[in-house]
Scaffold this active site. Structure first.
Site, PDB file in Angstrom:
ATOM      1  N   ARG A   1     -15.640   1.613  -0.468  1.00 56.61           N
ATOM      2  CA  ARG A   1     -15.302   0.314   0.085  1.00 56.61           C
ATOM      3  C   ARG A   1     -15.238   0.455   1.604  1.00 56.61           C
ATOM      4  NH1 ARG A   1      -9.687  -2.478  -1.331  1.00 56.61           N
ATOM      5  NH2 ARG A   1      -8.858  -0.899   0.058  1.00 56.61           N
TER       6      ARG A   1
ATOM      7  N   ARG B   1       2.550  -9.466  -1.080  1.00 56.45           N
ATOM      8  CA  ARG B   1       2.630  -8.343  -2.010  1.00 56.45           C
ATOM      9  C   ARG B   1       3.627  -7.282  -1.565  1.00 56.45           C
ATOM     10  NH1 ARG B   1      -3.450  -5.789  -1.413  1.00 56.45           N
ATOM     11  NH2 ARG B   1      -2.529  -3.857  -2.166  1.00 56.45           N
TER      12      ARG B   1
ATOM     13  N   CYS C   1     -10.320  -3.223 -10.156  1.00 53.59           N
ATOM     14  CA  CYS C   1      -9.719  -2.017  -9.579  1.00 53.59           C
ATOM     15  C   CYS C   1      -8.302  -2.217  -9.049  1.00 53.59           C
ATOM     16  CB  CYS C   1     -10.607  -1.463  -8.480  1.00 53.59           C
ATOM     17  SG  CYS C   1     -10.843  -2.588  -7.106  1.00 53.59           S
TER      18      CYS C   1
ATOM     19  N   GLU D   1     -11.159 -10.863  -4.488  1.00 58.90           N
ATOM     20  CA  GLU D   1      -9.702 -10.758  -4.359  1.00 58.90           C
ATOM     21  C   GLU D   1      -9.091 -11.957  -3.641  1.00 58.90           C
ATOM     22  OE1 GLU D   1      -8.803  -6.995  -2.484  1.00 58.90           O
ATOM     23  OE2 GLU D   1     -10.473  -7.151  -1.107  1.00 58.90           O
TER      24      GLU D   1
ATOM     25  N   HIS E   1       0.823  -1.212   0.000  1.00 58.87           N
ATOM     26  CA  HIS E   1       0.000   0.000   0.000  1.00 58.87           C
ATOM     27  C   HIS E   1       0.855   1.259   0.000  1.00 58.87           C
ATOM     28  CE1 HIS E   1      -3.099  -2.987   0.906  1.00 58.87           C
ATOM     29  NE2 HIS E   1      -3.834  -2.172   0.169  1.00 58.87           N
TER      30      HIS E   1
ATOM     31  N   ASN F   1      -4.723  -6.829  -6.881  1.00 58.16           N
ATOM     32  CA  ASN F   1      -3.537  -6.733  -5.998  1.00 58.16           C
ATOM     33  C   ASN F   1      -3.521  -7.884  -5.005  1.00 58.16           C
ATOM     34  OD1 ASN F   1      -3.276  -4.323  -7.295  1.00 58.16           O
ATOM     35  ND2 ASN F   1      -4.055  -3.090  -5.609  1.00 58.16           N
ATOM     36  N   ASP F   2      -4.667  -8.113  -4.395  1.00 56.99           N
ATOM     37  CA  ASP F   2      -4.732  -9.215  -3.435  1.00 56.99           C
ATOM     38  C   ASP F   2      -4.922 -10.559  -4.124  1.00 56.99           C
ATOM     39  OD1 ASP F   2      -4.319  -8.366  -0.740  1.00 56.99           O
ATOM     40  OD2 ASP F   2      -6.093  -7.114  -0.964  1.00 56.99           O
TER      41      ASP F   2
ATOM     42  N   ARG G   1     -10.796   3.977  -0.988  1.00 59.14           N
ATOM     43  CA  ARG G   1     -10.209   3.191   0.112  1.00 59.14           C
ATOM     44  C   ARG G   1     -10.433   3.957   1.420  1.00 59.14           C
ATOM     45  NH1 ARG G   1      -5.985   2.032  -4.042  1.00 59.14           N
ATOM     46  NH2 ARG G   1      -5.740  -0.221  -4.168  1.00 59.14           N
TER      47      ARG G   1
HETATM   48  C1  PEP Z   1      -6.810  -5.035  -4.536  1.00 60.16           C
HETATM   49  O1  PEP Z   1      -6.509  -5.862  -3.673  1.00 60.16           O
HETATM   50  O2  PEP Z   1      -6.647  -5.221  -5.749  1.00 60.16           O
HETATM   51  C2  PEP Z   1      -7.370  -3.738  -4.150  1.00 60.16           C
HETATM   52  C3  PEP Z   1      -7.803  -2.894  -5.055  1.00 60.16           C
HETATM   53  O3  PEP Z   1      -7.397  -3.429  -2.826  1.00 60.16           O
HETATM   54  P1  PEP Z   1      -6.116  -2.998  -1.974  1.00 60.16           P
HETATM   55  O4  PEP Z   1      -4.987  -2.720  -2.913  1.00 60.16           O
HETATM   56  O5  PEP Z   1      -6.499  -1.794  -1.197  1.00 60.16           O
HETATM   57  O6  PEP Z   1      -5.883  -4.181  -1.104  1.00 60.16           O
HETATM   58 MG    MG Z   2      -7.277  -5.674  -1.677  1.00 58.87          MG
END
Ligand code: PEP
Ligand code: MG
Length: 580
Positions: free
Chosen positions: A334, A467, A504, A433, A191, A456-457, A298
């Protein structure tokens, strides 16, 4: 000139003076003293060394009492080093002859010693480097006293070099002065990386240990495209990068012209191009780039870097501001996705062995029902003033989704009883995710109004790769064939259930993946605001049958490397002028 390779996480080039942040947040710039200040500064250095010695003597006495003299001997060694005559005269020379500040002289000299120790063979000797850091830290702390300058109070442009920056520390960086940053640790999907991109600060993470070589004040280049930091660049390199900065500016200016044009493919299919935001002020970034709405807010960032949980009123005001500023365009809020690298201001287990697999996100929210209910009330209250939908993060089981929905229902009933207005038809969605959510998506489709794929997750959980860990960063890639299949499967299942699906994660902001995602059937992408123009340009230059062909072929490939090579080739064919 020294080139150090790390992981590129936020694009752009920054050139400037470096500021080293150690774990205590000290600032060690190269500062010169006025000639007449030398004697006073030497005295200040002596006072700091005396104070640090006193502190160590007290520690030695305490430890000796508790654990005996042998254990306390380490402090004797430190005290000896601290008062070493050679060290003192070296520092004096730097202050007297070169007019360096005591802070800079201490840092530079001790870091040089530490580096020598680190390069010696054998654990015992290389570990002595840590003792030297300890001594450096102690003198600096006593030297700095009130002079300690926090990052938040910068007044000149710098490049920040740190061991690590948390997402909330990153969020507090002032882009007016912090022109770029580099960290020793950190991974591509952290993040911290996401926030850097949101702030538009070029950043490179996961460089490995390098801070011992740097004292602060040197010139460096941060290349956020290639993941490079260049220390002490030569004139030729500086000139090349300055030219690159100008080129990127003119490319950005060209793309800006797309702002009011629709994100429509060459064969007339409209793509919904939305922005991801962390803070209300980013709404402006979205508007400036012509976002069709906000696909991911977020909200957890409102709960970070503060000691107290924001009240229902504070939350309602923040959410309403965003919704109103978007003037009727959709905003997907979210619910809190705290935990793991996003430390909350609520009770949170400190010693989780695997925080990304632990009490994170929706699980943390469900475990703190008051906190969750308060947020849901605030989102509902804000929903009267805009086009708001609500989305639950990291849903991994049906029970979890049903539980979250029941808390939402209760919040609605409470507001009803209190006569408070809210949008009764508010759309409720969930993020996809976790691979379990993909497998169960057909059943989830009966329970939600929309899906959003969080790549991302999804990458992290499908490939079992943290990650934010630089050591496994090469495995963390959206190009892995398994990720392509998971996205494809999600889109197909959502379509079969007639439920809209968007995506996203960071991959949607990378033009390399645009044709693939459109070809898989996605018609809604939510990206970092800065990426909107570039993605819009790709959308406008390609047609759907071509994207479908690309997706079909990509899905047949066997390795991430093949997928990447293929997607780059196709993007270059479709948009020969786009850098990949
Ligand atoms: C993701 O996991 O792709 C996402 C958009 O949420 P975050 O990056 O905040 O975990
Ligand atoms: Mg996520």
């Amino acid at each position: 000139m020294e080139r150090l390779q790390g992981i590129a996480v936020s694009p752009g080039v920054a050139i400037g003076e470096v500021l080293v942040m150690d774990n205590e947040g000290f600032r060690i710039p190269r500062r010169f003293l006025p000639r007449d200040a030398v004697e006073d500064e030497l005295e200040r250095l002596d006072r700091a060394i005396a104070a640090a010695t006193g502190e160590m003597e007290r520690n030695r006495a305490k430890i000796s009492e508790q654990f005996g003299k042998d254990v306390a001997a380490i402090f004797s060694a430190h005290i000896q080093m601290l008062n070493d005559r050679v060290l003192r005269s070296k520092l004096e020379e730097m202050i007297r002859q070169r007019h360096y500040s005591p802070e800079y002289s201490v840092s530079r000299t001790l870091r040089h010693y530490a580096k020598v120790f680190q390069s010696l063979e054998g654990d015992y000797l290389s570990e002595r480097a840590n003792d030297i850091f300890d001594i450096e830290e102690k003198i600096l702390r006593h030297l700095s006293g009130r002079r300690r300058e926090e990052l938040a109070h910068l007044n000149s442009e710098v490049l920040v070099l740190a061991h690590n920056l948390t997402p909330s520390e990153t969020a507090n960086l002032n882009p007016k002065f912090v022109k770029g940053f580099v960290t020793e640790v950190g991974g591509p999907g952290s993040h911290t990386a996401i926030v850097a991109e949101a702030l538009g600060i070029p950043a490179v993470v996961g460089l490995g240990p390098f801070l011992t070589d740097v004292s602060g004040g040197e010139t460096a280049i941060i290349d956020g495209y290639q993941g490079l930091m260049i220390l002490h660049p030569d004139e030729e390199t500086l000139a090349r990068y300055r030219h690159e900065v100008v080129q990127h500016r003119s490319l950005a200016a060209k793309l800006e012209k797309l702002r009011d044009l629709p994100a429509e493919t060459a064969d007339g299919v409209l793509i919904q191009l939305l922005g991801n935001i962390e803070f209300p002020y980013e709404v402006e970034q979205c508007q400036k780039r012509g976002a069709a709405g906000i696909g991911l807010y977020r909200t957890e960032f409102l709960f970070m870097s503060r000691d107290e949980v924001p009240t229902e009123e504070e939350q309602t005001a923040a959410y309403s501001d965003v919704a109103k500023a978007m003037r009727g365009l959709p905003v997907v809020m979210r619910t809190i996705d705290l935990g793991a690298d996003k430390l909350p201001s609520v009770p949170y287990p400190e010693d989780e062995a695997n925080p990304f697999l632990g009490l994170r996100s929706i699980r943390l929210a469900l475990r703190n029902p008051d906190l969750f209910r308060t947020q849901l009330r605030a989102i509902l209250r804000a929903s009267v003033g805009g086009n708001i939908s609500l989305m639950f993060p990291l849903v991994s089981t049906m029970m979890e989704l049903k539980h979250a929905k029941s808390v939402l229902r209760e919040a609605m009933e409470d507001l009803d009883e209190e006569g408070v207005e809210f949008d009764r038809g508010i759309k409720v969605g969930m993020m996809v995710e976790v691979p379990s959510a993909v497998m169960m998506l057909d059943r989830f489709a009966e329970e939600v109004d929309f899906f959003s794929i969080g790549t991302n997750d999804l990458i992290q959980y499908a490939l079992a790769v943290d990650r934010s860990n630089k050591d496994v960063a090469s495995l963390y890639t959206a190009s892995d064939p398994s990720i392509l299949r998971l996205i494809d499967m999600s889109v197909r299942k959502a379509r079969a259930g007639d439920v809209p699906i968007s995506t996203c994660g960071q991959m949607c902001g990378n033009p390399m993946y645009t044709m693939l995602l459109l070809g898989m059937g996605l018609r809604s992408l939510s990206v970092t605001p800065a990426a909107i123009p570039e993605i819009k340009q790709v959308c406008r230059r390609v047609d759907i049958p071509c994207c479908e062909r690309v997706a079909k072929r990509a899905l047949e490939l066997e390795s991430a490397r093949d997928v990447r090579a293929y997607l780059r080739e196709e993007l270059t064919k479709a948009l020969p002028d786009t850098p990949v």
